[in-house]
Motif scaffolding. Structure first.
Motif, PDB file in Angstrom:
ATOM      1  N   LEU A  40     -43.598  -1.903 -54.059  1.00 44.43           N
ATOM      2  CA  LEU A  40     -44.032  -1.083 -52.928  1.00 44.43           C
ATOM      3  C   LEU A  40     -42.908  -0.697 -51.984  1.00 44.43           C
ATOM      4  N   TYR A  41     -41.948  -1.608 -51.793  1.00 51.89           N
ATOM      5  CA  TYR A  41     -40.916  -1.379 -50.785  1.00 51.89           C
ATOM      6  C   TYR A  41     -39.519  -1.159 -51.366  1.00 51.89           C
ATOM      7  N   GLY A  42     -39.383  -1.224 -52.689  1.00 55.17           N
ATOM      8  CA  GLY A  42     -38.074  -1.008 -53.297  1.00 55.17           C
ATOM      9  C   GLY A  42     -37.059  -2.077 -52.953  1.00 55.17           C
TER      10      GLY A  42
ATOM     11  N   GLU B  56     -34.207 -10.067 -33.581  1.00 53.18           N
ATOM     12  CA  GLU B  56     -35.027  -8.991 -33.034  1.00 53.18           C
ATOM     13  C   GLU B  56     -34.747  -7.649 -33.708  1.00 53.18           C
ATOM     14  N   HIS B  57     -35.137  -7.544 -34.954  1.00 51.92           N
ATOM     15  CA  HIS B  57     -35.068  -6.300 -35.708  1.00 51.92           C
ATOM     16  C   HIS B  57     -36.497  -5.898 -36.042  1.00 51.92           C
ATOM     17  N   TYR B  58     -36.868  -4.706 -35.672  1.00 49.41           N
ATOM     18  CA  TYR B  58     -38.240  -4.271 -35.894  1.00 49.41           C
ATOM     19  C   TYR B  58     -38.340  -3.108 -36.883  1.00 49.41           C
ATOM     20  N   TRP B  59     -37.223  -2.819 -37.551  1.00 48.28           N
ATOM     21  CA  TRP B  59     -37.211  -1.769 -38.560  1.00 48.28           C
ATOM     22  C   TRP B  59     -36.487  -2.292 -39.780  1.00 48.28           C
ATOM     23  N   GLY B  60     -37.013  -1.967 -40.948  1.00 47.91           N
ATOM     24  CA  GLY B  60     -36.376  -2.340 -42.198  1.00 47.91           C
ATOM     25  C   GLY B  60     -36.071  -1.085 -42.991  1.00 47.91           C
ATOM     26  N   TYR B  61     -35.011  -1.161 -43.775  1.00 52.77           N
ATOM     27  CA  TYR B  61     -34.585  -0.014 -44.571  1.00 52.77           C
ATOM     28  C   TYR B  61     -34.270  -0.476 -45.980  1.00 52.77           C
ATOM     29  N   THR B  62     -34.672   0.330 -46.954  1.00 56.09           N
ATOM     30  CA  THR B  62     -34.356   0.029 -48.336  1.00 56.09           C
ATOM     31  C   THR B  62     -34.128   1.341 -49.085  1.00 56.09           C
ATOM     32  N   ARG B  63     -33.260   1.278 -50.057  1.00 54.11           N
ATOM     33  CA  ARG B  63     -32.944   2.448 -50.866  1.00 54.11           C
ATOM     34  C   ARG B  63     -34.044   2.650 -51.907  1.00 54.11           C
ATOM     35  N   LEU B  64     -34.629   3.836 -51.918  1.00 53.10           N
ATOM     36  CA  LEU B  64     -35.640   4.169 -52.918  1.00 53.10           C
ATOM     37  C   LEU B  64     -34.981   4.765 -54.156  1.00 53.10           C
ATOM     38  N   SER B  65     -34.056   5.672 -53.937  1.00 52.35           N
ATOM     39  CA  SER B  65     -33.308   6.318 -55.008  1.00 52.35           C
ATOM     40  C   SER B  65     -32.066   6.934 -54.370  1.00 52.35           C
ATOM     41  N   ARG B  66     -31.236   7.502 -55.154  1.00 53.32           N
ATOM     42  CA  ARG B  66     -30.012   8.121 -54.631  1.00 53.32           C
ATOM     43  C   ARG B  66     -30.375   9.151 -53.557  1.00 53.32           C
ATOM     44  N   GLY B  67     -29.916   8.915 -52.354  1.00 50.89           N
ATOM     45  CA  GLY B  67     -30.168   9.851 -51.267  1.00 50.89           C
ATOM     46  C   GLY B  67     -31.499   9.695 -50.560  1.00 50.89           C
ATOM     47  N   ARG B  68     -32.334   8.755 -50.972  1.00 45.86           N
ATOM     48  CA  ARG B  68     -33.637   8.540 -50.334  1.00 45.86           C
ATOM     49  C   ARG B  68     -33.746   7.104 -49.837  1.00 45.86           C
ATOM     50  N   THR B  69     -34.155   6.950 -48.604  1.00 41.33           N
ATOM     51  CA  THR B  69     -34.307   5.647 -47.974  1.00 41.33           C
ATOM     52  C   THR B  69     -35.722   5.500 -47.434  1.00 41.33           C
TER      53      THR B  69
ATOM     54  N   LEU C  41     -44.090 -15.130 -57.860  1.00 38.13           N
ATOM     55  CA  LEU C  41     -43.919 -13.882 -58.587  1.00 38.13           C
ATOM     56  C   LEU C  41     -44.624 -12.722 -57.885  1.00 38.13           C
ATOM     57  N   ALA C  42     -45.822 -12.957 -57.355  1.00 33.10           N
ATOM     58  CA  ALA C  42     -46.577 -11.886 -56.697  1.00 33.10           C
ATOM     59  C   ALA C  42     -45.813 -11.299 -55.515  1.00 33.10           C
ATOM     60  N   LEU C  43     -45.138 -12.141 -54.732  1.00 29.94           N
ATOM     61  CA  LEU C  43     -44.331 -11.639 -53.611  1.00 29.94           C
ATOM     62  C   LEU C  43     -43.225 -10.723 -54.109  1.00 29.94           C
ATOM     63  N   ARG C  44     -42.558 -11.156 -55.158  1.00 25.55           N
ATOM     64  CA  ARG C  44     -41.472 -10.354 -55.724  1.00 25.55           C
ATOM     65  C   ARG C  44     -41.990  -9.006 -56.220  1.00 25.55           C
TER      66      ARG C  44
END
Length: 162
Positions: free
Chosen positions: A33-35, A91-104, A24-27
């Motif tokens: 923190l990361y959306g 070999e991916h060194y960048w991650g992306y996640t949606r924070l809100s509409r129009g914000r990543t 649960l803590a990981l989730r």
């Protein structure tokens, strides 16, 4: 995934649709923190070194069903070849996640170059609609395009841009 910025800089990165974790803590940390879209499930794994090779399996119970992925692989690790499919996936060194509409949120993931175990046979028994949503239901009827077993490592996640 490749992200191009107005500055002309390109960064290869990854977007996770959903990750299933045992704690649960990981989730909570990943989602807060990361959306990210993490789910918690009961999980089991096995990693056996046998004469025929490595026998590796992961199982998780979600939506009242056990899902599993298993592989039999060579016991000898290989370096990931430059320009290979394995390099493209690992070999991916960048991650992306949606924070809100129009914000990543962009974040950096630092880890050493991984090695892989050549796959000899595999089993994928996953109800993709249950795990990832109805839009992924067709994957339950498809053969994977590729299967790999990588020797992972510790990773460091660094803050990125919003």
């Amino acid at each position: 995934m490749c992200v191009a910025y107005a500055t002309g800089v390109r960064k290869r990165g990854v977007v996770f649709i959903k990750e299933v974790v045992p704690r649960l803590a990981l989730r909570v940390v990943a989602n807060t923190l990361y959306g990210e879209n993490y789910a918690t499930a009961r999980m089991r794994h096995e990693w056996r070194c046998e004469e025929a090779g490595l026998s590796v399996g992961y199982r998780w119970r979600l939506a009242g069903r056990w899902h599993q992925m298993q592989a039999l692989a060579s016991r000898e690790m290989q370096l990931v070849e430059r320009g290979s499919e394995e390099e493209f996936i690992t070999e991916h060194y960048w991650g992306y996640t949606r924070l809100s509409r129009g914000r990543t949120l962009e974040y950096e993931v630092v880890h050493p170059r991984w090695q892989v175990y050549p796959i000899e046979s595999y089993l994928v028994d996953v109800d993709f609609a249950q795990v990832y949503g109805a839009g992924f239901s067709s994957l339950s009827r498809e053969r994977p395009f590729s299967v790999l077993l990588a020797e992972g490592s510790e990773v460091e996640v660094r803050s990125g841009a919003h």
